[in-house]
Design an enzyme around this catalytic site. Structure first.
Site, mmCIF file in Angstrom:
data_model
loop_
_atom_site.group_PDB
_atom_site.id
_atom_site.type_symbol
_atom_site.label_atom_id
_atom_site.label_comp_id
_atom_site.label_asym_id
_atom_site.label_seq_id
_atom_site.Cartn_x
_atom_site.Cartn_y
_atom_site.Cartn_z
ATOM 1 N N CYS A 90 0.748 -1.399 0.191
ATOM 2 C CA CYS A 90 -0.401 -0.049 0.124
ATOM 3 C C CYS A 90 1.017 1.513 0.041
ATOM 4 C CB CYS A 90 -1.001 0.051 0.901
ATOM 5 S SG CYS A 90 -2.460 -1.563 1.281
ATOM 6 N N HIS A 133 -1.813 8.418 6.080
ATOM 7 C CA HIS A 133 -2.085 6.355 5.645
ATOM 8 C C HIS A 133 -3.614 7.052 6.178
ATOM 9 C CE1 HIS A 133 -1.415 3.162 3.448
ATOM 10 N NE2 HIS A 133 -1.834 2.203 4.196
ATOM 11 N N GLU A 135 0.336 4.827 13.622
ATOM 12 C CA GLU A 135 1.089 5.968 12.923
ATOM 13 C C GLU A 135 1.000 7.220 13.328
ATOM 14 O OE1 GLU A 135 -0.522 7.973 8.138
ATOM 15 O OE2 GLU A 135 -1.805 6.710 9.242
ATOM 16 N N LYS A 138 -8.989 8.650 2.475
ATOM 17 C CA LYS A 138 -9.813 7.261 2.768
ATOM 18 C C LYS A 138 -11.079 7.440 3.843
ATOM 19 C CE LYS A 138 -5.886 4.734 2.362
ATOM 20 N NZ LYS A 138 -4.531 5.856 2.736
ATOM 21 N N HIS A 159 -10.062 2.501 0.776
ATOM 22 C CA HIS A 159 -8.096 1.665 0.400
ATOM 23 C C HIS A 159 -8.056 2.130 -0.549
ATOM 24 C CE1 HIS A 159 -4.420 1.287 1.513
ATOM 25 N NE2 HIS A 159 -4.007 0.635 2.215
ATOM 26 N N PHE A 177 2.009 -3.708 3.317
ATOM 27 C CA PHE A 177 2.796 -4.403 4.122
ATOM 28 C C PHE A 177 4.161 -4.977 4.072
ATOM 29 C CE2 PHE A 177 -2.419 -6.525 3.949
ATOM 30 C CZ PHE A 177 -2.911 -5.973 4.833
#
Length: 410
Positions: free
Chosen positions: A165, A305, A316, A334, A339, A398
């Site tokens: 991502c 993010h 985060e 988002k 996402h 990931f």
């Protein structure tokens, strides 16, 4: 000995095909509205996680022609059309430019998984002789750059970045570095993803990554909210045109923002979970700021993010708090777009550039009660007027991939 500063790189064109619509202004209007695009998705079944954010009104036959569209998986279809839009937005003409000096760097993580899943069914039910000969080129992740390069005649370096991502952000940083090195004069960068296949979504659900608010799907994506329970997957393509600033000035191009900083780190912690203390992401944020020759106090806004998962948002926010405390405005778009996986960083970089252009920070949709563990200044519900000379766009993926870009007003 005098050290020459690398040339400044600017964004001169943006192409967006996202759940928020097509084009710069349609996307920006929807993001500022804080109205989510998430909806129940019957193609995924009736499970509590069966929802998505899809690109509306996209007709590949009309865009690419009936003779070509069926040969290209949807993730590459979106990228080709968004790249055309970005080139047009930049005031360039791919029919007359020197294609050997044009690079293509695009992020993707899951390739043409919908095609692969369909052909696996053909193989199982009807045998190997009926599997499509186009399976491999339709599935391969690198083909998103290949198809775009073919479509616009880009004969310079082309590649796909695959940092999950963070892929779209990695692509922007890589394209910037190609321009600085002199390897190209124009870099077509960004990301594309359309991985809303039943098997992929089931896998994400089994990991616990997806929200299970299908009955209230329009509020399911709720970054930094105390009741967040996972993300809503989306498809999208976001393409940026990068040029050296001197070249853009010479042709009187419109410039959205300068890409002043880029950095990447790895968590080296877990295959899917972020480091709980956010230390590696903190390092990436600080390194991007240094690369831009800025200080923490120069950053007025951060496009986070902000996936709406319990683990990511907490880690985060800790990373951002370590750098900025609660002084800097933060939001996650988002909540509106969902996402978009490998495309997320690219479309969020575009939104960050627009925030700089308009001195307006977009809100975080569906943020009703901020998690007390999130000790940062998160913008909710409505946009915030703000003098934004410099901003960050933050991505994580990931495998522990972190990527951050710094953008500045010109």
């Amino acid at each position: 000995m005098t050290t020459l500063r690398p040339p400044s790189v600017v964004i001169t064109g943006i192409g967006l095909l996202t759940p928020a619509g097509r084009g710069v202004e349609a996307n920006w209007e929807r993001v500022l509205s804080a109205v989510s695009t998430s909806a129940a998705d019957p193609t995924l079944g009736e499970a509590a996680w069966a929802m998505s954010c899809t690109v509306p009104h996209f007709d590949p036959r009309r865009e690419l022609g009936p003779g070509k569209s069926w040969k290209v998986d949807r993730f590459a279809q979106l990228a080709v059309v968004a790249a055309r839009d970005a080139v047009l937005d930049a005031g360039l003409d791919h029919k007359t430019w020197d294609g050997a000096r044009v690079a293509v760097v695009l992020g993707n993580s899951l390739g043409g998984c919908t095609t692969y899943e369909a052909q696996q069914t053909v193989h199982a039910d009807e045998g190997a002789d009926l599997v499509s000969p186009l399976l491999v080129p339709m599935w391969m992740p690198n083909m998103v750059a290949g198809y775009v390069a073919i479509d616009i005649g880009a004969r310079g370096p082309s590649m796909v970045t695959a940092t999950a991502c963070a892929s779209g952000t990695t692509a922007i940083g890589t394209g910037r570095d190609l321009l600085r090195s002199g390897a190209c004069d124009i870099a077509v960068v960004g990301g594309a993803e359309s991985a809303l296949s039943p098997t992929i979504m089931a896998g994400l659900a089994r990991m616990g990554a997806l929200s299970t608010r299908r009955d209230g799907s329009d509020t399911a994506s709720r970054p930094f909210d105390i009741s967040r329970d996972g993300f809503v997957a989306a498809e999208a393509a976001g393409i940026l045109i990068l040029e050296r600033q001197n070249d853009a000035v010479a042709r009187h191009a419109r410039m959205y923002a300068a890409v002043t900083g880029y950095a990447a780190t790895s968590d080296a912690h877990h295959v899917t979970a972020p480091r709980p203390d956010g230390a590696s992401l903190t390092a990436a944020v600080r390194a991007a700021i240094r690369d831009a020759e800025l200080t923490e106090n120069d950053i007025a806004y951060v496009n986070a993010h902000g996936t709406s998962t319990p683990l990511n948002d907490k880690a985060e926010s800790q990373a951002l708090h370590q750098v900025f405390g609660d002084r800097t405005a933060v939001s996650s778009t988002k909540g509106v777009t969902g996402h978009a996986l490998a495309a997320a960083g690219a479309i969020e970089a575009a939104f960050t550039a627009l925030a700089i252009r308009d001195n307006t920070a977009p809100p975080t949709a569906n943020l009703d009660i901020q998690d007390p563990a999130v000790e940062i200044d998160v913008i909710s519900k409505t946009p915030r007027s703000l003098a934004i000379d410099s901003a960050l766009s933050v991505s994580a993926g990931f495998g522990g991939h972190n990527a951050v870009i710094a953008l500045s007003a010109i």
